[in-house]
Design a protein around this motif. Sequence first.
Motif, PDB file in Angstrom:
ATOM      1  N   ASP A 287     -52.910  16.204  -4.475  1.00  0.00           N
ATOM      2  CA  ASP A 287     -53.857  15.347  -4.626  1.00  0.00           C
ATOM      3  C   ASP A 287     -53.873  14.540  -3.672  1.00  0.00           C
ATOM      4  O   ASP A 287     -52.991  13.657  -3.443  1.00  0.00           O
ATOM      5  CB  ASP A 287     -53.489  14.537  -5.941  1.00  0.00           C
TER       6      ASP A 287
ATOM      7  N   GLU B  77     -56.603  18.443  -4.985  1.00  0.00           N
ATOM      8  CA  GLU B  77     -57.803  17.560  -5.764  1.00  0.00           C
ATOM      9  C   GLU B  77     -57.990  16.781  -4.296  1.00  0.00           C
ATOM     10  O   GLU B  77     -57.172  16.489  -3.592  1.00  0.00           O
ATOM     11  CB  GLU B  77     -57.187  16.830  -6.586  1.00  0.00           C
TER      12      GLU B  77
ATOM     13  N   THR C  21     -58.248  16.827 -12.908  1.00  0.00           N
ATOM     14  CA  THR C  21     -57.028  16.865 -13.566  1.00  0.00           C
ATOM     15  C   THR C  21     -57.162  17.597 -14.737  1.00  0.00           C
ATOM     16  O   THR C  21     -56.229  18.488 -14.999  1.00  0.00           O
ATOM     17  CB  THR C  21     -56.419  15.441 -13.469  1.00  0.00           C
TER      18      THR C  21
ATOM     19  N   SER D 264     -51.560  14.297 -12.407  1.00  0.00           N
ATOM     20  CA  SER D 264     -51.971  14.256 -10.869  1.00  0.00           C
ATOM     21  C   SER D 264     -50.858  13.658 -10.113  1.00  0.00           C
ATOM     22  O   SER D 264     -50.134  12.788 -10.432  1.00  0.00           O
ATOM     23  CB  SER D 264     -53.195  13.270 -10.865  1.00  0.00           C
TER      24      SER D 264
HETATM   25 MG    MG Z   1     -57.197  13.506 -10.862  1.00  0.00          MG
END
Ligand code: MG
Length: 161
Positions: A77, A109, A40, A58
């Motif tokens: 994410d 992510e 992040t 995030s």
């Molecule tokens: Mg993160």
Amino acid sequence: MFTCTTHSPEETEGLAELVGKRIREGTVLCLVGDLGAGKTLFVKSLARTLGVEGSVTSPTFNLMHVYDGICPIYHFDLYRLKREEELDEIGFYEYTENAQDSEGLVIIEWPDKFPSCMPKDYVEVRIVRTGETERALTFSSVGTYYDKFVKELESFVHLSH
Ligand code: MG
Ligand code: ADP
């Protein structure tokens, strides 16, 4: 493929800034690494470099945030994602399919939580914690589409050191 070692959060931010100077719309960037690796932090610095002014955090609960930079940035994410079908529900594939022709930049992510749902081509940044404040960041091109980009990025990063 190339690896850079950073020794502080600031150095990782500096590296993300270099990436931000080169990356453009039509790129899918996936960040792999354990909790606390620095994914992040990397995205925040990258987004700032691309002109994003608001807060970058995030997207834990709604899974995706959109930022307005020099191009739209779609930040996913997948950490809390439970079922593959949820990807469909949040419109994930609309961003990742034909991403190369899109006006936006896609950042993901935890792509390794649902590997079979990832696009064929993407730039991977794998972050490994090698010490309290030391991280090894490995950049590679998965598929072939971003091979040239990763090679150019390698030269740019090394020249900027
Ligand atoms: Mg993160
Ligand atoms: P992730 O998103 O991968 O879970 P975060 O970016 O939220 O991780 O957090 C990374 C944490 O590690 C931050 O608290 C940051 O200050 C710390 N840190 C220490 N050294 C580094 C480094 N070299 N690079 C990136 N983060 C670092």
